[in-house]
Design a protein around this motif. Structure first.
Motif, short mmCIF file in Angstrom:
data_model
loop_
_atom_site.label_atom_id
_atom_site.label_comp_id
_atom_site.label_asym_id
_atom_site.label_seq_id
_atom_site.Cartn_x
_atom_site.Cartn_y
_atom_site.Cartn_z
N THR A 77 40.97 -7.74 18.11
CA THR A 77 41.31 -6.87 16.99
C THR A 77 41.10 -7.59 15.67
O THR A 77 41.57 -8.70 15.47
N ARG A 78 40.34 -6.94 14.81
CA ARG A 78 40.12 -7.45 13.45
C ARG A 78 39.75 -6.26 12.57
O ARG A 78 39.31 -5.22 13.06
N ASN A 106 36.85 -2.30 17.75
CA ASN A 106 37.49 -1.98 16.47
C ASN A 106 36.70 -0.84 15.83
O ASN A 106 35.48 -0.79 15.94
N SER A 107 37.43 0.05 15.17
CA SER A 107 36.73 1.17 14.51
C SER A 107 36.13 0.74 13.18
O SER A 107 35.14 1.31 12.74
N TYR A 108 36.72 -0.24 12.55
CA TYR A 108 36.33 -0.68 11.21
C TYR A 108 36.43 0.46 10.21
O TYR A 108 35.79 0.45 9.17
N VAL A 109 37.23 1.46 10.56
CA VAL A 109 37.58 2.53 9.64
C VAL A 109 39.11 2.61 9.67
O VAL A 109 39.69 3.41 10.39
N PRO A 110 39.77 1.73 8.90
CA PRO A 110 41.23 1.65 8.95
C PRO A 110 41.93 2.98 8.73
O PRO A 110 43.00 3.23 9.30
N THR A 111 41.31 3.85 7.95
CA THR A 111 41.88 5.17 7.69
C THR A 111 42.12 5.95 8.99
O THR A 111 43.07 6.72 9.09
#
Length: 173
Positions: A77-78, A106-111
Motif C-alpha cells: 500500500t502506497r 493501489n488505485s492511486y486515486v485517493p478520492t
C-alpha cells in the motif's frame, strides 16, 4: 492477462462457492506452472471464461456483477506510484458501472479509496473485502464516484477503453 494471480482467484472461488466468477478478456501465453493454475481455475464449476467481449456486452457484464476484481500480485500500500506500469482504468471502469472493486493494486486515486475501490493487503484481506461487498457493508458511494468522474471526463476515458476492447474483439474474430 499474464499478470493475473490465478491462485488468488482459486482461493476466492473456494471461499465463495455460491459466487459465479466470470473472466473476460484475452488469454496470453504464460509459463507452464501458471497455465496449470489457470486450467485448474477454469475447471471449477462456478467459473466461466467468456473470452474477449464486445464493449456493449462487457458493459452489461459489469453492470450485472456484484463485485469487480483486480487480481494481480499484491502491491504494498502506497499513495504515490513508483512506476507507470499500472493505471486505475480497470477500477474506474467498474466504478462507473456502480460495481464495487476489490483490488490487489493501489488505485492511486485517493478520492475513490474506500468509496467503492477497496485495496486488499493479502489473500485473507481480499477474501474478507469481497465478503463485505457481498454482504452490503462495503459499496460504491455514487456521489463521490460521480463527482470524481465528472472531474476527469470519464466519458472520454471510457470511450478509449471501450474502443480498445472493440479492437481486441474485432481481432479475435
Amino acid at each position: 492477462n499474464h499478470y493475473t494471480n490465478y491462485q488468488l482467484l482459486i482461493d476466492v472461488v473456494t471461499a465463495f462457492p455460491q459466487l459465479h466468477l466470470m473472466i473476460v478478456g484475452q488469454l496470453f501465453n504464460v509459463e507452464s506452472e501458471v497455465e496449470v493454475l489457470r486450467q485448474r481455475l477454469f475447471a471449477m464449476a462456478n467459473v466461466s471464461f467468456l473470452g474477449v467481449k464486445h464493449p456493449d456486452e462487457l458493459r452489461a457484464i459489469i453492470q450485472g456483477a456484484k463485485v469487480g476484481l483486480v487480481t494481480y500480485d499484491f502491491e504494498p500500500t502506497r499513495s504515490i506510484p513508483v512506476s507507470g506500469v499500472r493505471t486505475p482504468l480497470k477500477a474506474i471502469t467498474y466504478l462507473a458501472q456502480n460495481c464495487p472493486v476489490v483490488s490487489t493494486l493501489n488505485s492511486y486515486v485517493p478520492t475513490l479509496d474506500g468509496h467503492g475501490s477497496f485495496k486488499a493487503e493479502d489473500t485473507a484481506h481480499f477474501v474478507q473485502l469481497i465478503g463485505e461487498v457481498l454482504h452490503g457493508t462495503k459499496k460504491v458511494d455514487r456521489a463521490v464516484v460521480s463527482q470524481y468522474l465528472d472531474q476527469v471526463e470519464y466519458d472520454c476515458l471510457a470511450d478509449r477503453i471501450l474502443e480498445h476492447e472493440m479492437q481486441l474483439w474485432n481481432g479475435s474474430k
